[in-house]
Scaffold this active site. Structure first.
Site, mmCIF file in Angstrom:
data_model
loop_
_atom_site.group_PDB
_atom_site.id
_atom_site.type_symbol
_atom_site.label_atom_id
_atom_site.label_comp_id
_atom_site.label_asym_id
_atom_site.label_seq_id
_atom_site.Cartn_x
_atom_site.Cartn_y
_atom_site.Cartn_z
ATOM 1 N N ASP A 97 0.878 -1.160 0.000
ATOM 2 C CA ASP A 97 0.000 0.000 0.000
ATOM 3 C C ASP A 97 0.926 1.223 0.000
ATOM 4 O O ASP A 97 1.924 1.234 0.723
ATOM 5 C CB ASP A 97 -0.865 -0.021 1.269
ATOM 6 C CG ASP A 97 -1.950 1.033 1.234
ATOM 7 O OD1 ASP A 97 -1.633 2.223 1.019
ATOM 8 O OD2 ASP A 97 -3.120 0.667 1.412
ATOM 9 N N ASP A 119 -8.554 4.096 -7.950
ATOM 10 C CA ASP A 119 -9.903 3.773 -7.456
ATOM 11 C C ASP A 119 -10.613 5.055 -7.025
ATOM 12 O O ASP A 119 -10.070 5.828 -6.232
ATOM 13 C CB ASP A 119 -9.817 2.811 -6.263
ATOM 14 C CG ASP A 119 -9.138 1.501 -6.637
ATOM 15 O OD1 ASP A 119 -9.290 1.067 -7.794
ATOM 16 O OD2 ASP A 119 -8.441 0.927 -5.787
ATOM 17 N N GLU A 194 -3.970 -0.170 -19.053
ATOM 18 C CA GLU A 194 -5.029 -1.141 -19.383
ATOM 19 C C GLU A 194 -6.417 -0.495 -19.305
ATOM 20 O O GLU A 194 -7.232 -0.640 -20.211
ATOM 21 C CB GLU A 194 -4.988 -2.327 -18.406
ATOM 22 C CG GLU A 194 -3.925 -3.349 -18.734
ATOM 23 C CD GLU A 194 -2.917 -3.500 -17.611
ATOM 24 O OE1 GLU A 194 -3.147 -2.948 -16.518
ATOM 25 O OE2 GLU A 194 -1.889 -4.153 -17.832
ATOM 26 N N GLU A 196 -7.130 2.641 -19.452
ATOM 27 C CA GLU A 196 -7.242 3.715 -20.443
ATOM 28 C C GLU A 196 -7.670 3.149 -21.798
ATOM 29 O O GLU A 196 -8.524 3.730 -22.481
ATOM 30 C CB GLU A 196 -5.890 4.432 -20.564
ATOM 31 C CG GLU A 196 -5.899 5.632 -21.474
ATOM 32 C CD GLU A 196 -4.614 6.452 -21.352
ATOM 33 O OE1 GLU A 196 -3.691 6.019 -20.630
ATOM 34 O OE2 GLU A 196 -4.544 7.517 -21.975
HETATM 35 N N1 SAH Z 1 -3.001 1.793 -13.296
HETATM 36 C C1 SAH Z 1 -3.749 0.654 -13.839
HETATM 37 C C2 SAH Z 1 -4.708 0.051 -12.809
HETATM 38 C C3 SAH Z 1 -5.760 0.988 -12.294
HETATM 39 S S1 SAH Z 1 -6.869 0.254 -11.101
HETATM 40 C C4 SAH Z 1 -4.479 1.087 -15.094
HETATM 41 O O1 SAH Z 1 -4.620 2.284 -15.310
HETATM 42 O O2 SAH Z 1 -4.910 0.227 -15.863
HETATM 43 C C5 SAH Z 1 -6.184 0.917 -9.605
HETATM 44 C C6 SAH Z 1 -5.149 -0.004 -8.981
HETATM 45 O O3 SAH Z 1 -4.584 0.667 -7.857
HETATM 46 C C7 SAH Z 1 -5.730 -1.318 -8.452
HETATM 47 O O4 SAH Z 1 -4.983 -2.390 -8.970
HETATM 48 C C8 SAH Z 1 -5.583 -1.187 -6.943
HETATM 49 O O5 SAH Z 1 -5.368 -2.430 -6.304
HETATM 50 C C9 SAH Z 1 -4.381 -0.264 -6.798
HETATM 51 N N2 SAH Z 1 -4.349 0.531 -5.553
HETATM 52 C C10 SAH Z 1 -5.370 1.191 -5.002
HETATM 53 N N3 SAH Z 1 -5.005 1.817 -3.874
HETATM 54 C C11 SAH Z 1 -3.686 1.549 -3.694
HETATM 55 C C12 SAH Z 1 -2.736 1.907 -2.699
HETATM 56 N N4 SAH Z 1 -3.085 2.649 -1.640
HETATM 57 N N5 SAH Z 1 -1.459 1.478 -2.826
HETATM 58 C C13 SAH Z 1 -1.118 0.702 -3.887
HETATM 59 N N6 SAH Z 1 -1.983 0.316 -4.865
HETATM 60 C C14 SAH Z 1 -3.250 0.734 -4.771
#
Ligand code: SAH
Length: 221
Positions: A97, A119, A194, A196
């Site tokens: 995290d 997210d 992905e 995007e």
């Molecule tokens: N960047 C990728 C995935 C986006 S989804 C894309 O654009 O396709 C967002 C991702 O962030 C998820 O895989 C989720 O598990 C991760 N994530 C969310 N909060 C997080 C945090 N505090 N630390 C690390 N990863 C996190």
């Protein structure tokens, strides 16, 4: 058997050559991992790792770190990026995290930070969990060197203006902002994530901003 072996998240992580298991041990010396690298960049929430892997390919003089908090998702990123031989010397992955990485970077160690399709946490009571909330922004401000850029892309029409406000309230200056990134000339050559690809193929406009931390002592910059 190989298939069974690959279906096991923990075993994938254990065998990974790209995974940095104790990021706090690298504090202040990340660039020693890649002698070619002159700069350090990181994506928080790298998902299956398309963006960070492509960025590493395009820019061998930057060491790219992909951070993902869920092991199962990171395992996909490991599989996607370790399929390449030879292994990309300027790419590393971290299972964490972002909040737990405070000790992993010296002040100003990071040149660039990417948040891609983070997210949205739409409920007000979860606002602190957004990666652009005031729980995270002070960390980024400390990790980034002066003038170091935060790049943020999202499809989410609520998270984007909320993030602009949160950044401004926390001492960041918005250097670039658009509600239709794919219509901008600057987008040419930008690596798509992905999400995007999925959202833009579905006809969704992509928001993008670049911000720099100026802090309270902006006059000293
Ligand atoms: N960047 C990728 C995935 C986006 S989804 C894309 O654009 O396709 C967002 C991702 O962030 C998820 O895989 C989720 O598990 C991760 N994530 C969310 N909060 C997080 C945090 N505090 N630390 C690390 N990863 C996190």
């Amino acid at each position: 058997m190989r298939i069974r072996y690959l279906s096991n998240t923990e075993e994938i992580l254990e065998a990974s050559r790209l995974l940095v298991r104790k990021p706090e041990d690298m504090r202040g010396r990340w660039l020693t991992l890649c002698p070619e690298a002159r700069a350090l960049a990181m994506e928080i929430g790298c998902g299956k790792g398309r963006f960070i892997g492509e960025m590493a390919l395009q820019d061998p003089q930057t060491l790219f770190l992909g951070v993902e908090k869920f092991s199962t998702i990171l395992a996909r990123s490991i599989m996607n990026n370790e399929a390449e031989e030879p292994l990309r010397p300027n790419l590393r992955l971290i299972r964490s995290d972002a909040l737990d990485l405070d000790e992993a970077f010296a002040d100003g160690e990071l040149d660039r930070l990417y948040l891609n399709f983070s997210d949205p946490w739409p409920k007000d009571r979860h606002a602190k969990r957004r990666l652009t909330s005031d729980r995270f922004l002070p960390l980024y401000a400390r990790w980034l060197k002066r003038g170091g850029e935060l790049h943020f892309k999202t499809d989410n029409d609520a998270l984007f203006p909320w993030s602009v406000e949160s950044l401004q309230q926390n001492g960041w200056k918005i250097m670039f902002r658009t509600d239709d990134w794919h219509a901008c000339p600057e987008q040419k050559g930008d690596v798509m994530t992905e999400y995007e690809i999925q959202f833009s193929e579905a006809g969704k406009k992509i928001h993008k901003l670049t911000a720099v931390y100026e802090g309270s002592d902006a006059s000293a910059l």
